[in-house]
Design an enzyme around this catalytic site. Structure first.
Site, PDB file in Angstrom:
ATOM      1  CB  CYS A 191      -0.920   0.009   1.221  1.00  0.00           C
ATOM      2  SG  CYS A 191      -1.972   1.464   1.266  1.00  0.00           S
ATOM      3  CD  GLU A 203      -2.182  -2.341  -3.127  1.00  0.00           C
ATOM      4  OE1 GLU A 203      -1.066  -2.274  -3.684  1.00  0.00           O
ATOM      5  OE2 GLU A 203      -2.316  -2.417  -1.887  1.00  0.00           O
TER       6      GLU A 203
END
Length: 236
Positions: free
Chosen positions: A2, A108
């Site tokens: 992340c 992402e």
DNA sequence: CCAGACGTTGTT
DNA sequence: GTCTGG
DNA sequence: CCAGACGTTGTT
DNA sequence: GTCTGG
């Protein structure tokens, strides 16, 4: 992994209420809505002293208390849940300094034949949620300035995220937030699992790629991008 | 013992 | 390739 | 995470 | 600070 997220909620009071935390010093009532929070930037953090929760800001990228220089924080932006106890940088923070990072979307990047496409993930109901995180404090030996910093924990992806990437941040369910903050480490460790609830995903603009850019049009589909942005078109 | 690392991810 | 900065 | 830079010298 | 590698 992340490496970017958003916090569009701008009313400190509402965020503080959601996490039952008292805003620390230096908060205004309104925050700028953030669409593109990147490592090295200040992020909102909820920490607990065991009794009271406080809402503070910290630098994203963990600088361990023993660090000689702060540059190490540029690399410690995610901690693997599976190995928290094996890593000198994370062992103490995991035992003593767990915290929450309020978030409403994380991003992402999906590998394409050429280039990478950013994808935004949020809860099905668009609710604010808590990312599981650790913090530490470092004293700059030259200026004596105290710097608090934070690292986000990653785990295996749930079904939806696995279509894009092989890691995801740990999202805590609201009922587990207090255990994460104040429970025994062994109990807290049980919470480090892929998020089981309903989520949604959408491809977004490659304007997201530039950490310097932060506007609502990041969330538009990639087809809205001008050719200038992104790296998918080869140079003639 | 001392020296050196201390982290994750995806790969043109 | 590898690191720093955002 | 991505974008952008990517150096030298002599010094405690 | 604390661990690993030599």
């Amino acid at each position: 992994m992340c490496g970017r997220f958003s916090l569009k909620a701008s009313e400190v009071k509402k965020i503080a209420e959601r996490f039952a935390a008292k805003p620390g010093q230096g908060f205004s009532c309104e925050l700028k809505p953030r669409y593109n929070i990147a490592p090295s930037q200040q992020v909102l953090v909820v920490k607990s002293d065991g009794t009271n929760r406080e809402l503070v800001q910290m630098k994203w990228g963990l600088i361990p208390h023993w660090a000689k220089a702060p540059a190490i924080g540029n690399r410690l932006i995610n901690a693997r849940a599976e190995t928290l106890n094996d890593k000198p940088a994370y062992r103490d923070p995991f035992n003593l300094r767990r915290c929450l990072v309020p978030c409403d979307t994380f991003y992402e990047w999906k590998a394409l034949g050429s280039g990478r496409q950013p994808v935004a993930f949020s809860l099905a109901d668009d609710a604010l949620f808590a990312l599981a995180a650790l913090w530490d404090a470092w004293i700059n030996p030259e200026t004596r300035e105290r710097v608090e910093s934070v690292v986000l924990i990653t785990t295996a992806p749930n079904e939806l995220v696995s279509t894009v990437h092989n890691r995801m941040p740990v999202i805590l369910q609201p009922n587990d937030e207090e255990l994460w903050l104040t429970g025994a480490p062994s109990a807290a460790a049980n919470l480090l699992k892929p998020y089981p609830g309903e989520m949604k995903a959408k491809e977004v603009s490659q304007r997201l790629n530039s950490a310097a850019y932060d506007g609502p049009d990041l969330l538009l589909p990639p087809t809205s991008d001008l050719p200038l942005f992104g790296n998918t078109s080869p140079r003639p």
